[in-house]
Motif scaffolding. Sequence first.
Motif, PDB file in Angstrom:
ATOM      1  N   GLU A 105       0.834  -1.208   0.000  1.00 17.23           N
ATOM      2  CA  GLU A 105       0.000   0.000   0.000  1.00 17.23           C
ATOM      3  C   GLU A 105       0.868   1.258   0.000  1.00 17.23           C
ATOM      4  OE1 GLU A 105      -3.493   0.057  -0.281  1.00 17.23           O
ATOM      5  OE2 GLU A 105      -3.077  -2.035  -0.745  1.00 17.23           O
ATOM      6  N   ASN A 106       1.971   1.231   0.742  1.00 19.16           N
ATOM      7  CA  ASN A 106       2.900   2.367   0.722  1.00 19.16           C
ATOM      8  C   ASN A 106       3.540   2.540  -0.647  1.00 19.16           C
ATOM      9  OD1 ASN A 106       2.507   3.240   3.328  1.00 19.16           O
ATOM     10  ND2 ASN A 106       4.228   2.112   4.174  1.00 19.16           N
ATOM     11  N   THR A 107       3.859   1.452  -1.308  1.00 19.04           N
ATOM     12  CA  THR A 107       4.444   1.517  -2.652  1.00 19.04           C
ATOM     13  C   THR A 107       3.441   2.105  -3.637  1.00 19.04           C
ATOM     14  OG1 THR A 107       5.894  -0.356  -2.174  1.00 19.04           O
ATOM     15  CG2 THR A 107       5.514   0.162  -4.499  1.00 19.04           C
ATOM     16  N   ILE A 108       2.178   1.704  -3.524  1.00 16.87           N
ATOM     17  CA  ILE A 108       1.135   2.283  -4.383  1.00 16.87           C
ATOM     18  C   ILE A 108       1.050   3.781  -4.137  1.00 16.87           C
ATOM     19  CG2 ILE A 108      -1.372   2.405  -4.779  1.00 16.87           C
ATOM     20  CD1 ILE A 108      -1.435  -0.655  -4.228  1.00 16.87           C
ATOM     21  N   ALA A 109       1.028   4.183  -2.872  1.00 17.33           N
ATOM     22  CA  ALA A 109       0.944   5.613  -2.539  1.00 17.33           C
ATOM     23  C   ALA A 109       2.134   6.374  -3.109  1.00 17.33           C
ATOM     24  CB  ALA A 109       0.869   5.796  -1.023  1.00 17.33           C
ATOM     25  N   GLU A 132      -5.655   6.027 -13.518  1.00 12.68           N
ATOM     26  CA  GLU A 132      -6.904   6.460 -12.891  1.00 12.68           C
ATOM     27  C   GLU A 132      -7.370   5.513 -11.777  1.00 12.68           C
ATOM     28  OE1 GLU A 132     -11.553   7.252 -14.152  1.00 12.68           O
ATOM     29  OE2 GLU A 132     -10.040   7.055 -15.721  1.00 12.68           O
ATOM     30  N   LYS A 133      -7.387   4.209 -12.038  1.00 18.99           N
ATOM     31  CA  LYS A 133      -7.833   3.245 -11.025  1.00 18.99           C
ATOM     32  C   LYS A 133      -6.883   3.236  -9.826  1.00 18.99           C
ATOM     33  CE  LYS A 133     -10.202   0.076 -14.113  1.00 18.99           C
ATOM     34  NZ  LYS A 133     -10.171  -1.240 -14.754  1.00 18.99           N
ATOM     35  N   ASN A 138      -5.957   4.509  -4.228  1.00 23.04           N
ATOM     36  CA  ASN A 138      -5.121   5.101  -3.184  1.00 23.04           C
ATOM     37  C   ASN A 138      -5.881   6.160  -2.385  1.00 23.04           C
ATOM     38  OD1 ASN A 138      -2.365   5.412  -1.981  1.00 23.04           O
ATOM     39  ND2 ASN A 138      -2.647   7.480  -2.751  1.00 23.04           N
ATOM     40  N   ALA A 139      -6.820   6.829  -3.015  1.00 25.27           N
ATOM     41  CA  ALA A 139      -7.551   7.919  -2.363  1.00 25.27           C
ATOM     42  C   ALA A 139      -8.651   7.429  -1.426  1.00 25.27           C
ATOM     43  CB  ALA A 139      -8.153   8.842  -3.421  1.00 25.27           C
TER      44      ALA A 139
END
Length: 165
Positions: A105-109, A132-133, A138-139
């Motif tokens: 999740e941190n890597t995605i952010a 976009e996805k 992430n939001a």
Amino acid sequence: MTTTYAPYTGPMDATLTDVQDDLVDLAAGASKGFRGVQPGIEGVCDELAGSVAVFGEAAGISPKLYERFVGETKSIDALVKKEAILEKMLEATRESRRLKTHQRENTIAQMVDITKSTAQRTGDKALLAPFEKTIRYNAQTALRAAKTRRKNKAAKSEAPSSSEA
């Protein structure tokens, strides 16, 4: 927040083949009403080990009955050891999965932050479309947090103040 952890050094493999003759798969609820171990079982085991050999026959306790007790006790001890190993392995697996999920999740952010920053610095907002996805994913946490803050603020403003009571 810094997460500290050490590599798992416990058992990596587990087998139940040595206790397979003791394993059962009970139907849901089948153990309702089963008797459980009570405090003092160790003393009982010690007492029976000494007393049955000397007084067992006079008390009507056959050697076969006592052998069954000894076998059941050995089986229980072996199963308890297996449970401890399996529980530790399960704990390590779950903790590892949670850590890897957190890291992902941190890597995605981080990728979202980089993409947004690049789009802003270059003025090329079209860079956001292919992600976009990912950006929306992430939001989600921030959107939920904002919704909760709004809900809590509304609830607080609707609650009567202590001076009105």
